[in-house]
Design a protein around this motif. Structure first.
Motif, PDB file in Angstrom:
ATOM      1  N   ILE A 106     -11.097  -4.567 -11.378  1.00  0.00           N
ATOM      2  CA  ILE A 106      -9.586  -3.750 -12.057  1.00  0.00           C
ATOM      3  C   ILE A 106      -8.963  -4.860 -12.795  1.00  0.00           C
ATOM      4  CG2 ILE A 106      -7.677  -2.756 -11.606  1.00  0.00           C
ATOM      5  CD1 ILE A 106      -8.743  -1.642  -9.098  1.00  0.00           C
ATOM      6  N   MET A 107      -8.837  -6.283 -12.271  1.00  0.00           N
ATOM      7  CA  MET A 107      -8.030  -7.314 -12.903  1.00  0.00           C
ATOM      8  C   MET A 107      -8.945  -7.433 -14.273  1.00  0.00           C
ATOM      9  SD  MET A 107      -7.174  -9.651  -9.514  1.00  0.00           S
ATOM     10  CE  MET A 107      -6.222 -10.768 -10.443  1.00  0.00           C
ATOM     11  N   TRP A 108     -10.154  -7.527 -14.241  1.00  0.00           N
ATOM     12  CA  TRP A 108     -11.014  -8.243 -15.182  1.00  0.00           C
ATOM     13  C   TRP A 108     -11.055  -7.052 -16.532  1.00  0.00           C
ATOM     14  CZ3 TRP A 108     -13.040 -12.754 -17.013  1.00  0.00           C
ATOM     15  CH2 TRP A 108     -12.733 -13.743 -16.003  1.00  0.00           C
ATOM     16  N   LEU A 109     -11.348  -5.727 -15.987  1.00  0.00           N
ATOM     17  CA  LEU A 109     -11.205  -4.606 -17.022  1.00  0.00           C
ATOM     18  C   LEU A 109      -9.821  -4.815 -17.673  1.00  0.00           C
ATOM     19  CD1 LEU A 109     -12.945  -1.784 -15.365  1.00  0.00           C
ATOM     20  CD2 LEU A 109     -13.776  -3.203 -17.141  1.00  0.00           C
ATOM     21  N   SER A 113      -9.499  -5.340 -21.748  1.00  0.00           N
ATOM     22  CA  SER A 113      -9.319  -4.174 -22.615  1.00  0.00           C
ATOM     23  C   SER A 113      -8.437  -4.523 -23.642  1.00  0.00           C
ATOM     24  CB  SER A 113      -8.401  -3.409 -21.516  1.00  0.00           C
ATOM     25  OG  SER A 113      -7.122  -3.757 -21.806  1.00  0.00           O
ATOM     26  N   PRO A 114      -8.666  -3.668 -25.004  1.00  0.00           N
ATOM     27  CA  PRO A 114      -7.846  -3.844 -26.143  1.00  0.00           C
ATOM     28  C   PRO A 114      -6.487  -4.332 -25.886  1.00  0.00           C
ATOM     29  CG  PRO A 114      -9.258  -1.880 -26.374  1.00  0.00           C
ATOM     30  CD  PRO A 114      -9.313  -2.337 -24.868  1.00  0.00           C
ATOM     31  N   ALA A 115      -5.866  -4.211 -24.780  1.00  0.00           N
ATOM     32  CA  ALA A 115      -4.513  -4.417 -24.843  1.00  0.00           C
ATOM     33  C   ALA A 115      -4.285  -5.849 -23.970  1.00  0.00           C
ATOM     34  CB  ALA A 115      -3.729  -3.434 -24.303  1.00  0.00           C
ATOM     35  N   GLY A 116      -5.402  -6.307 -23.379  1.00  0.00           N
ATOM     36  CA  GLY A 116      -5.284  -7.227 -22.397  1.00  0.00           C
ATOM     37  C   GLY A 116      -5.295  -8.609 -23.376  1.00  0.00           C
ATOM     38  N   LEU A 117      -5.113  -9.464 -22.541  1.00  0.00           N
ATOM     39  CA  LEU A 117      -5.011 -10.833 -23.129  1.00  0.00           C
ATOM     40  C   LEU A 117      -6.229 -11.410 -23.695  1.00  0.00           C
ATOM     41  CD1 LEU A 117      -3.133 -12.793 -20.400  1.00  0.00           C
ATOM     42  CD2 LEU A 117      -2.039 -12.121 -22.715  1.00  0.00           C
ATOM     43  N   ALA A 118      -7.264 -11.122 -23.005  1.00  0.00           N
ATOM     44  CA  ALA A 118      -8.803 -11.489 -23.687  1.00  0.00           C
ATOM     45  C   ALA A 118      -9.153 -10.586 -24.676  1.00  0.00           C
ATOM     46  CB  ALA A 118      -9.816 -11.596 -22.746  1.00  0.00           C
ATOM     47  N   TRP A 148     -15.941 -16.619 -11.506  1.00  0.00           N
ATOM     48  CA  TRP A 148     -14.821 -16.740 -11.251  1.00  0.00           C
ATOM     49  C   TRP A 148     -14.175 -16.506  -9.918  1.00  0.00           C
ATOM     50  CZ3 TRP A 148     -10.854 -13.097  -9.912  1.00  0.00           C
ATOM     51  CH2 TRP A 148      -9.461 -13.518  -9.939  1.00  0.00           C
ATOM     52  N   HIS A 149     -14.959 -15.396  -9.229  1.00  0.00           N
ATOM     53  CA  HIS A 149     -14.599 -15.150  -7.814  1.00  0.00           C
ATOM     54  C   HIS A 149     -15.125 -16.202  -6.740  1.00  0.00           C
ATOM     55  CE1 HIS A 149     -14.781 -11.895  -4.510  1.00  0.00           C
ATOM     56  NE2 HIS A 149     -14.100 -12.816  -4.196  1.00  0.00           N
ATOM     57  N   TRP A 150     -16.145 -16.628  -6.999  1.00  0.00           N
ATOM     58  CA  TRP A 150     -16.924 -17.329  -5.883  1.00  0.00           C
ATOM     59  C   TRP A 150     -17.090 -19.041  -6.232  1.00  0.00           C
ATOM     60  CZ3 TRP A 150     -16.999 -15.589  -1.410  1.00  0.00           C
ATOM     61  CH2 TRP A 150     -17.005 -14.164  -1.338  1.00  0.00           C
TER      62      TRP A 150
ATOM     63  N   ALA B  23      -8.856 -26.849 -18.491  1.00  0.00           N
ATOM     64  CA  ALA B  23      -9.594 -25.636 -18.957  1.00  0.00           C
ATOM     65  C   ALA B  23     -10.041 -24.713 -17.683  1.00  0.00           C
ATOM     66  CB  ALA B  23     -10.950 -26.149 -19.627  1.00  0.00           C
ATOM     67  N   LEU B  24     -10.510 -25.621 -16.707  1.00  0.00           N
ATOM     68  CA  LEU B  24     -10.410 -24.708 -15.501  1.00  0.00           C
ATOM     69  C   LEU B  24      -9.651 -23.873 -14.954  1.00  0.00           C
ATOM     70  CD1 LEU B  24     -12.886 -24.414 -12.999  1.00  0.00           C
ATOM     71  CD2 LEU B  24     -11.684 -26.076 -11.899  1.00  0.00           C
ATOM     72  N   ALA B  25      -8.279 -24.570 -14.840  1.00  0.00           N
ATOM     73  CA  ALA B  25      -7.130 -23.805 -14.466  1.00  0.00           C
ATOM     74  C   ALA B  25      -6.735 -22.743 -15.375  1.00  0.00           C
ATOM     75  CB  ALA B  25      -6.020 -24.741 -14.656  1.00  0.00           C
ATOM     76  N   ALA B  26      -7.043 -22.563 -16.518  1.00  0.00           N
ATOM     77  CA  ALA B  26      -6.714 -21.683 -17.674  1.00  0.00           C
ATOM     78  C   ALA B  26      -7.770 -20.439 -17.169  1.00  0.00           C
ATOM     79  CB  ALA B  26      -6.868 -22.106 -18.962  1.00  0.00           C
ATOM     80  N   PHE B  27      -8.923 -20.949 -16.925  1.00  0.00           N
ATOM     81  CA  PHE B  27     -10.096 -19.968 -16.793  1.00  0.00           C
ATOM     82  C   PHE B  27      -9.541 -19.140 -15.089  1.00  0.00           C
ATOM     83  CE2 PHE B  27     -14.138 -19.458 -14.405  1.00  0.00           C
ATOM     84  CZ  PHE B  27     -14.491 -18.139 -15.033  1.00  0.00           C
ATOM     85  N   ILE B  28      -9.081 -19.896 -14.386  1.00  0.00           N
ATOM     86  CA  ILE B  28      -8.734 -19.273 -13.057  1.00  0.00           C
ATOM     87  C   ILE B  28      -7.546 -18.310 -13.308  1.00  0.00           C
ATOM     88  CG2 ILE B  28      -8.073 -19.702 -10.563  1.00  0.00           C
ATOM     89  CD1 ILE B  28     -10.027 -22.171 -10.648  1.00  0.00           C
ATOM     90  N   LEU B  29      -6.589 -19.024 -13.738  1.00  0.00           N
ATOM     91  CA  LEU B  29      -5.230 -18.337 -13.847  1.00  0.00           C
ATOM     92  C   LEU B  29      -5.124 -17.162 -14.981  1.00  0.00           C
ATOM     93  CD1 LEU B  29      -2.981 -21.309 -13.511  1.00  0.00           C
ATOM     94  CD2 LEU B  29      -3.449 -19.717 -11.829  1.00  0.00           C
ATOM     95  N   LEU B  30      -5.991 -17.080 -15.929  1.00  0.00           N
ATOM     96  CA  LEU B  30      -5.975 -15.909 -16.896  1.00  0.00           C
ATOM     97  C   LEU B  30      -5.839 -14.651 -16.281  1.00  0.00           C
ATOM     98  CD1 LEU B  30      -5.611 -16.153 -19.923  1.00  0.00           C
ATOM     99  CD2 LEU B  30      -8.209 -15.583 -19.975  1.00  0.00           C
ATOM    100  N   PRO B  31      -6.692 -13.962 -15.402  1.00  0.00           N
ATOM    101  CA  PRO B  31      -7.011 -12.853 -14.667  1.00  0.00           C
ATOM    102  C   PRO B  31      -5.663 -12.695 -14.006  1.00  0.00           C
ATOM    103  CG  PRO B  31      -8.830 -13.737 -14.660  1.00  0.00           C
ATOM    104  CD  PRO B  31      -8.021 -15.075 -14.879  1.00  0.00           C
ATOM    105  N   PHE B  32      -5.014 -13.738 -13.320  1.00  0.00           N
ATOM    106  CA  PHE B  32      -3.998 -13.566 -12.430  1.00  0.00           C
ATOM    107  C   PHE B  32      -2.635 -13.232 -13.396  1.00  0.00           C
ATOM    108  CE2 PHE B  32      -6.327 -16.179  -9.193  1.00  0.00           C
ATOM    109  CZ  PHE B  32      -6.388 -15.244  -8.405  1.00  0.00           C
ATOM    110  N   ALA B  33      -2.656 -14.117 -14.260  1.00  0.00           N
ATOM    111  CA  ALA B  33      -1.540 -13.936 -15.410  1.00  0.00           C
ATOM    112  C   ALA B  33      -1.383 -12.537 -16.046  1.00  0.00           C
ATOM    113  CB  ALA B  33      -1.769 -14.789 -16.507  1.00  0.00           C
ATOM    114  N   GLN B  34      -2.723 -11.876 -16.355  1.00  0.00           N
ATOM    115  CA  GLN B  34      -2.867 -10.689 -17.062  1.00  0.00           C
ATOM    116  C   GLN B  34      -2.192  -9.762 -15.800  1.00  0.00           C
ATOM    117  OE1 GLN B  34      -4.348  -9.428 -20.000  1.00  0.00           O
ATOM    118  NE2 GLN B  34      -3.299  -7.658 -19.094  1.00  0.00           N
TER     119      GLN B  34
END
Lengths: 279, 273
Positions: A106-109, A113-118, A148-150, B23-34
């Motif tokens: 959910i977080m990654w989608l 998504s077009p509105a998301g940061l990435a 990212w997860h593991w 860079a690692l911190a940015a990668f880990i924190l990005l989904p949390f920030a979103q």
């Protein structure tokens, strides 16, 4: 010891035996069992679909291990020793571990998504990112998401192995004028071998049986490109095809068991060899 | 000159490491920030709040929904029960592994590992049937029990390494002082390996908290955990802001646990060679 065995018997062995039993029946309801023998096993093992899914799962696990193990060990090597910086770095790395597995997609989608940061960054860079219909992009999302997860687990395990090395080893290496790579190859790698093999095994089984994440991102698509072994099993269960699901479960369990067993024997063999060499 | 060169190379090296970590911190924190950003954004058209603006409405909606608040309680209940159960049965077992060599102990350790690596999907069906017979479906006890499957092995593994680090003289001293086995266990051993208990509790907590396959199959009509409550929020018109607010809430206990064990987290995994 006994209480632990009792609990594990109840939640582990008994269900396992039950699955084994179910796998020989055609199950309409639990009152109506029809003996079909090894029919399910023959059905599953004779379809191309099974081998395709197996190949995809093996490739996925291989990629995951090739990315996460070296990356995790590398990070553990340059991680600051002691002090607040070590705590902060470890806390940061462990943070994704506490995210429930159904929330991760959910977080990654949302992020891509077009509105998301990435998603917005991709648009800004002019990259046409399409995880729904481009198989390579789906794979990329899955591998990056799993990393990212593991990654934190691999780092924590490798780091705990490294912090168990006595300073005397490093001093001896410095006296001998060993290079950084030699230190890694002859001191650090053998010392963290134990925990690293554990990390390898845990990451293998969890990525080999990845379900929730893969299902949520693209439900095995596009065009079955991310249909892993576990997704077929989920389909059987959702279709109330319990006999077939049980047979499939047994096949998967045996595969995992064989890998774990051969892994253990090679580890034991290597250990014996080392003791012989030392003597 | 040589030493100057060396120190310059050292600064360059630490700068490089710093960059890698950023860079690692940015990668880990990005989904949390979103997640955090969306959780504070109103994502559905509502009276009085413009869509896409900063708002606390999602968090208020969580508090207003009995289904969501009770799901938080349900999760806590079975996770706590699981941690308590795992530690109670794993402590004596870990002690036995650490102190006594017995026939087949290596094989037994491998068997424990097998439980940890058995995929939950494989066992989900018979677990449901079995637990239905014992009236354990929809009850937190059921989930707490089944999560022992992968948590007991982990707890034994971590505790064993901590107990093994305590010298045997420590035990003998306590017996010489006239302590019984029980009183030695509670008065001496447990305080001595407190960090190990903390780390095992942490891993049991998070593995139980994040698990969804068993938690879903064992809660049919009641006792839904937080993860399933979030799944239920998805519909034709999903309020993604509410989903994200719930996700943020579901992360807080785990992050709190990380903070408490931060200094011991990497100490529990030394394997006896």
């Amino acid at each position: 010891m006994l209480p632990a065995v009792a609990v594990l018997l109840f939640v582990g062995i008994v269900p396992l035996v039950t699955v084994f039993n179910y796998s020989f029946f055609d199950i309409f309801s639990l009152q109506q069992l029809n003996w079909v023998g090894v029919q399910w096993y023959r059905d599953i093992l004779s379809t191309e679909r099974f081998y395709d899914a197996l190949a995809r799962s093996v490739v996925f696990s291989a990629i995951v291990l090739c990315v996460q193990i070296p990356l995790g060990v590398g990070i553990a090597l340059i991680l600051p020793r002691g002090g607040w910086r070590q705590s902060v770095a470890l806390m940061l790395l462990a943070a994704p571990l506490v995210v429930p597995s159904n929330m991760i997609p959910i977080m990654w989608l949302n992020l891509i998504s077009p509105a998301g940061l990435a998603g917005r960054t991709f648009a800004w860079l002019g990259i046409a990112f399409d995880y729904k219909f481009n198989a390579i992009h789906t794979w990329l999302v899955l591998v990056i998401m799993d990393t990212w997860h593991w990654l934190g687990l691999v780092v924590v395990l490798a780091y705990s192995g490294l912090s168990g090395i006595q300073p005397a080893f490093y001093q001896a290496a410095a006296i001998d004028g060993a290079s950084r790579f030699q230190i890694f190859r002859h001191i650090e790698l053998p010392k963290i071998g134990g925990v690293l093999s554990m990390a390898l095994l845990l990451r293998f089984v969890d990525s080999f049986m990845i379900y929730t994440e893969a299902f949520r991102i693209n439900a095995g698509g596009p065009n079955g490109a991310t249909t892993f072994l576990s997704l077929d099993l989920g389909e059987d269960i959702q279709g109330f095809n319990y006999g077939m699901a049980a047979a499939r479960s047994m096949i998967y369990f045996l595969m995992i068991l064989i890998v774990a067993w051969s892994f253990k024997t090679t580890m034991d063999g290597r250990k014996k060899l080392q003791t012989v060499n030392r003597a | 000159m040589g030493s100057q060169d060396m120190s310059r190379r050292n600064t360059a090296r630490s700068l490089l490491i710093l960059l890698a970590f950023l860079a690692l911190a940015a990668f880990i924190l990005l989904p949390f920030a979103q997640t955090l950003i969306v959780s504070f954004t109103s994502t559905l058209p509502r009276d009085g709040i413009p869509e896409g603006r900063f708002s606390l409405v999602n968090y208020l909606n969580v508090i207003r929904s009995p289904a969501l608040t009770s799901s938080i309680l349900n999760s806590f209940l079975y996770v706590m029960m699981n941690v308590a159960l795992c530690l109670t049965v794993a402590l004596p077992a870990a002690y036995a592994f650490a102190r006594y060599a017995f026939v087949g102990d290596r094989h037994f350790f491998f068997m424990l590992l097998t439980f940890r690596i058995t995929p939950p999907v494989v066992l989900s069906l018979p677990i449901f049937v079995l637990f239905a017979q014992f009236n354990l479906v929809n009850s937190p006890i059921g989930i707490a029990l089944v999560h022992c499957l992968f948590n007991i092995p982990i707890a034994i593994w971590i505790l064993e390494s901590f107990i093994a680090a305590v010298p045997t003289e420590f035990d003998e001293m306590a017996y010489l002082d006239g302590h019984s086995w029980l009183s030695f266990f509670f008065r001496h051993l447990i305080p001595a390996i407190a960090p190990g208990i903390g780390v095992s509790a942490f891993f049991c907590f998070i593995f139980s908290w994040v698990e969804v396959v068993f938690a879903r199959i064992l809660t049919v009509t009641a006792g839904k955990p937080i993860t399933m409550a979030i799944n239920a929020l998805f519909s034709f018109r999903t309020d993604i802001g509410l989903v994200m607010a719930m996700t943020v809430i579901s992360l807080l206990p785990g992050l709190g646990m990380i903070y408490f064990v931060r200094n011991y987290i990497s100490r529990g995994f030394i394997i006896k060679a």
